[in-house]
Design a protein around this motif. Structure first.
Motif, PDB file in Angstrom:
ATOM      1  N   TYR A  23       0.789  -1.232   0.000  1.00  0.00           N
ATOM      2  CA  TYR A  23       0.000   0.000   0.000  1.00  0.00           C
ATOM      3  C   TYR A  23       0.822   1.284   0.000  1.00  0.00           C
ATOM      4  O   TYR A  23       0.303   2.347  -0.314  1.00  0.00           O
ATOM      5  CB  TYR A  23      -0.926   0.014   1.224  1.00  0.00           C
ATOM      6  N   TRP A  24       2.107   1.224   0.376  1.00  0.00           N
ATOM      7  CA  TRP A  24       2.949   2.419   0.355  1.00  0.00           C
ATOM      8  C   TRP A  24       4.412   2.005   0.318  1.00  0.00           C
ATOM      9  O   TRP A  24       5.176   2.190   1.269  1.00  0.00           O
ATOM     10  CB  TRP A  24       2.669   3.315   1.561  1.00  0.00           C
ATOM     11  N   PRO A  25       4.894   1.422  -0.796  1.00  0.00           N
ATOM     12  CA  PRO A  25       6.286   0.984  -0.891  1.00  0.00           C
ATOM     13  C   PRO A  25       7.275   2.136  -0.805  1.00  0.00           C
ATOM     14  O   PRO A  25       8.471   1.924  -0.533  1.00  0.00           O
ATOM     15  CB  PRO A  25       6.348   0.275  -2.246  1.00  0.00           C
ATOM     16  N   GLN A  26       6.804   3.365  -1.032  1.00  0.00           N
ATOM     17  CA  GLN A  26       7.662   4.538  -0.868  1.00  0.00           C
ATOM     18  C   GLN A  26       8.298   4.591   0.520  1.00  0.00           C
ATOM     19  O   GLN A  26       9.353   5.207   0.706  1.00  0.00           O
ATOM     20  CB  GLN A  26       6.846   5.825  -1.088  1.00  0.00           C
ATOM     21  N   ARG A  27       7.638   3.930   1.463  1.00  0.00           N
ATOM     22  CA  ARG A  27       8.128   3.931   2.848  1.00  0.00           C
ATOM     23  C   ARG A  27       9.583   3.465   2.930  1.00  0.00           C
ATOM     24  O   ARG A  27      10.314   3.853   3.854  1.00  0.00           O
ATOM     25  CB  ARG A  27       7.215   2.995   3.672  1.00  0.00           C
ATOM     26  N   PHE A  28      10.023   2.647   1.973  1.00  0.00           N
ATOM     27  CA  PHE A  28      11.355   2.043   2.029  1.00  0.00           C
ATOM     28  C   PHE A  28      12.280   2.517   0.906  1.00  0.00           C
ATOM     29  O   PHE A  28      13.401   2.045   0.799  1.00  0.00           O
ATOM     30  CB  PHE A  28      11.221   0.515   1.977  1.00  0.00           C
TER      31      PHE A  28
END
Length: 453
Positions: free
Chosen positions: A234-239
């Motif tokens: 849901y939010w791969p930007q997190r990594f």
């Protein structure tokens, strides 16, 4: 290996909530009455999605039948028609918030908001003081619910922890005192694994997450730390591109460097969630810290109840270096009647998918029910002494003597949960009902659900 291009800079996180439902569901071609019914369901069950899911994952040309749309957007028939009609009427009439909440709470109370006795597990062991936000679920395993992790980047419509997100304090499990957990673990040297869960712990910033994890590294007994999360989907930007992505990954490295296993428990419900190059890069970066990415998801009717979908997911996960771990059975809570797949069908789907993959993907286990006495796996359907039965066993159990011990239940093509099964082959009780812990930790009575379509 050539890597696919990923964005150099991340887009800002934007969440959509129930106040945005009307404009979003209009994109799916829903009529005004259908949109009102969706809003009525969202008054009872939580709704939250973000721009990445809306723009990158949902196929709006196929909505509302698109599986990702169904994964995150409430459906008008997820709740009984009479309840939806009542709340829709209140919304249309502009009823006061208090009246709407009373109606919503009445519906929630009938949805078994805490399956498997979860609130009771907040009292870790008989005779000890209650410890909110901590579940000593199995002898060697403790679950911890950090207070700042009690939301998600987006909510799944099937989520068994929906009660955490509806704003009712009595339904929440949370703790912001990591010291209390460290003290508890110090008094329980049998605990070797801590699972940090929620909500989604990865909603927390790197610094906050470190405040919860680093004190655990002082406990010599701990062998592993697990993080349960849907963030890769849901939010791969997190990594990858979030401002604290590198800080978070350095924290993962410190856990691994301390000699512990860091298991990143990633929830993927559909192959499309793994398609974006950004996900591939996020997985690579997590694995480069030394963490192991294990994958799990429930079997959900109308979303992933197809063997080809699961085989595709497991093959993709292996290709990306992840470890297929669990196929779960939809828990007996919330809109289970809408999403659940009967155990007989679940076994068929699992076995058909399992036969399509190589041995590297056969690390996966299931279909598994996370019930009060433990994780019960449906091994299959067979005939014994002229009786058609389910064969089952405990993958994990509150009573360790039950683990890996086969037992049998009468075949029932409509049964979707452990409480709906009856002992087979002349037995009057299941093994877990005769176990020494049964008297102290009884299996709560759960009403038998209606037949599933």
């Amino acid at each position: 290996m050539t890597r696919e291009a990923v964005p150099a800079a991340g887009r800002r996180f934007r969440a959509y909530t129930a106040k945005h439902l009307d404009e979003l569901t209009a994109r799916a071609g829903l009529s005004a009455d259908e949109r009102l019914a969706v809003r009525a369901v969202a008054a009872v069950l939580p709704f939250r999605v973000n721009a990445y899911v809306v723009d990158e994952l949902v196929d709006w040309s196929a909505a509302p039948d698109d599986p990702i749309y169904r994964l995150v957007f409430p459906q008008p028939d997820m709740l009984p028609a009479a309840d939806v009609a009542e709340i829709a009427g209140l919304l249309s009439a502009g009823a006061p918030r208090e009246e709407l909440n009373r109606a919503a709470n009445r519906v929630r109370a009938g949805l078994n908001p805490h399956p498997a006795g979860q609130l009771a597990l907040n009292i870790p062991r008989a005779g000890e003081e209650p410890l909110p936000g901590v579940q000593h679920k199995y002898p060697e395993t403790v679950l911890f619910f950090p207070k700042q992790g009690q939301t998600c980047h987006a909510y799944c419509t099937y989520c068994f922890r929906w009660a955490q997100f509806v704003g009712e304090p009595d339904l929440k499990m949370a703790n912001d005192d990591i010291g209390s957990l460290v003290r508890y673990l110090g008094a329980h040297p049998e605990v070797t694994s801590v699972l940090i869960t929620g909500g989604d712990p990865m909603i927390m910033g790197g610094g906050v997450l470190a405040r919860y994890i680093e004190p655990l590294l002082a406990l010599p007994q701990l062998e592993s730390i697990r993080i349960g999360t849907k963030s890769l989907a849901y939010w791969p930007q997190r990594f990858v591109t979030d401002p604290d992505a590198d800080e978070t990954l350095r924290l993962f490295e410190r856990v691994v460097d301390s000699g512990r296993s860091l298991a990143f428990m990633a929830h993927f419900s559909h192959p499309r969630e793994m398609a974006p190059p950004l996900v591939h890069e996020a997985v690579r970066r997590i694995r480069d810290t030394g963490a192991v990415v294990r994958t799990q998801a429930p079997l959900i009717r109308s979303i992933n109840d197809d063997a080809a979908v699961w085989a595709d997911m497991w093959r993709t996960q292996v290709r990306l270096g992840m470890v297929p771990y669990y196929m779960f059975v939809e828990r007996d809570t919330g809109p289970q009647d809408y999403f659940a797949v009967p155990l007989a069908r679940a076994s068929e789907v699992f076995n058909a998918a399992y036969r399509q993959v190589s041995g590297l993907a056969r690390t996966v286990r299931g279909p598994s029910m996370s019930a009060t006495p433990g994780k019960v796996c449906v091994d299959g359907v067979l005939e014994v002494a002229g009786e058609k039965v389910f064969q089952l066993h405990f993958i994990q159990a509150r009573d360790p003597e039950l683990v890996n011990r086969p037992f049998f239940a009468r075949y029932d093509e409509k049964a979707a949960w452990l409480s709906e099964l009856k002992p087979a082959l002349g037995a009057t009780h299941f093994p877990f009902q005769l176990a020494p812990s049964a008297e102290a930790d009884p299996v709560p009575a759960v009403p038998v659900r209606p037949a599933h379509p």
